[in-house]
Write an enzyme that holds these catalytic residues in place. Sequence first.
Site, PDB file in Angstrom:
ATOM      1  N   SER A 144       0.817  -1.206   0.000  1.00  0.00           N
ATOM      2  CA  SER A 144       0.000   0.000   0.000  1.00  0.00           C
ATOM      3  C   SER A 144       0.857   1.265   0.000  1.00  0.00           C
ATOM      4  O   SER A 144       1.551   1.526  -0.966  1.00  0.00           O
ATOM      5  CB  SER A 144      -0.977  -0.037   1.180  1.00  0.00           C
ATOM      6  OG  SER A 144      -2.133   0.718   0.879  1.00  0.00           O
ATOM      7  N   LYS A 196     -21.251  17.992   9.434  1.00  0.00           N
ATOM      8  CA  LYS A 196     -20.108  18.443  10.223  1.00  0.00           C
ATOM      9  C   LYS A 196     -19.510  17.324  11.072  1.00  0.00           C
ATOM     10  O   LYS A 196     -18.302  17.320  11.345  1.00  0.00           O
ATOM     11  CB  LYS A 196     -20.525  19.623  11.123  1.00  0.00           C
ATOM     12  CG  LYS A 196     -19.379  20.229  11.933  1.00  0.00           C
ATOM     13  CD  LYS A 196     -18.281  20.755  11.027  1.00  0.00           C
ATOM     14  CE  LYS A 196     -17.154  21.378  11.841  1.00  0.00           C
ATOM     15  NZ  LYS A 196     -16.003  21.749  10.988  1.00  0.00           N
TER      16      LYS A 196
END
Length: 330
Positions: A144, A196
């Site tokens: 990765s 949010k």
Amino acid sequence: MKGNRSAVWLLVGVLVGFGLPVFALIGTVFALVLSTTQLADRGGSSVDKATHLSGPKSGPAVALLDIVGPIVSGKKPVFETESMAAAGNIVPLISKISQSADTKALVLRVNSPGGSVVGSDEIYNALQGMEKPIVVLMQEVAASGAYYISMAATHIVVNPNTLTGSIGVIGQFPNAAELMDKIGFQMTTIKSGKSKDIGNPFRPMDDEEKAIFQDIIDETYGRFVGIVAGGRKLSEERVRELADGRVYTGQRALEMGLVDALGYEGDAVSKAAELAGIEGEPRLIHFKEEAGVFEMLVGSKGSALWALPGLTYNQIYRLMTPSLEFLWKP
């Protein structure tokens, strides 16, 4: 009267006897805190150092630099004893190697499952700016984010049994809502907009929020695919065929064009010297940061008496903080 004086002096003696070790302990703790505070300003370690390993004492050199452990952005925390590849510590070392007139090539020894998207990109960008041959030597794992930074290499050498690849992005978000219900804990959230608090661990994520983060994952994944396509000179279509998140052995990675050769450290050093035009045995130097005072006290395994068992700071932070990662999580 004499008896009272004797009792007073006995009390004073007891207080002094017990007090001196306490004051000594306080002084030791104060000195440790002061030293680690100073180390924190320098990223938790003392000066970086180039150690001669083999070959001539002077002349053109091949540098060794290690990428070990999870990749994180910023500098390694002073009290963290887990091995990690902190971009804030590694990038300055890359800069020093780049500026070293005697250093003609770099062998990057990679043993990491990847990690932070930002940290991986910072290290990759620093390597991209180096105008010297870079040979990556993949060791146990180079997956990765560790594979991402390897795309800055001129040549990649891998052990047949190395686990590499895992090209992809992962985002994990803890959901402790049911646990909080069982223990009677509630979190009240006041927010300026409905999105949010996406990733709030005290409530489940709804489908709309999952779609928002899927878009972010897809965008970041596309950037990763582009980096691999450019680094390995493959089409993006071919990379996407290979980039489903799985790991490959070094042998399979070679067959698919994800690395350049099978070999060992000596092969990587020889290739780096060849690419740099160094004739004969190259001078081999190892760039690393010297351990700071705290690291020397606790040891690399965190074996000091005051080291807490179980999860480290870095593991707890990564567990509880929503983030995007180039990370292989077996």
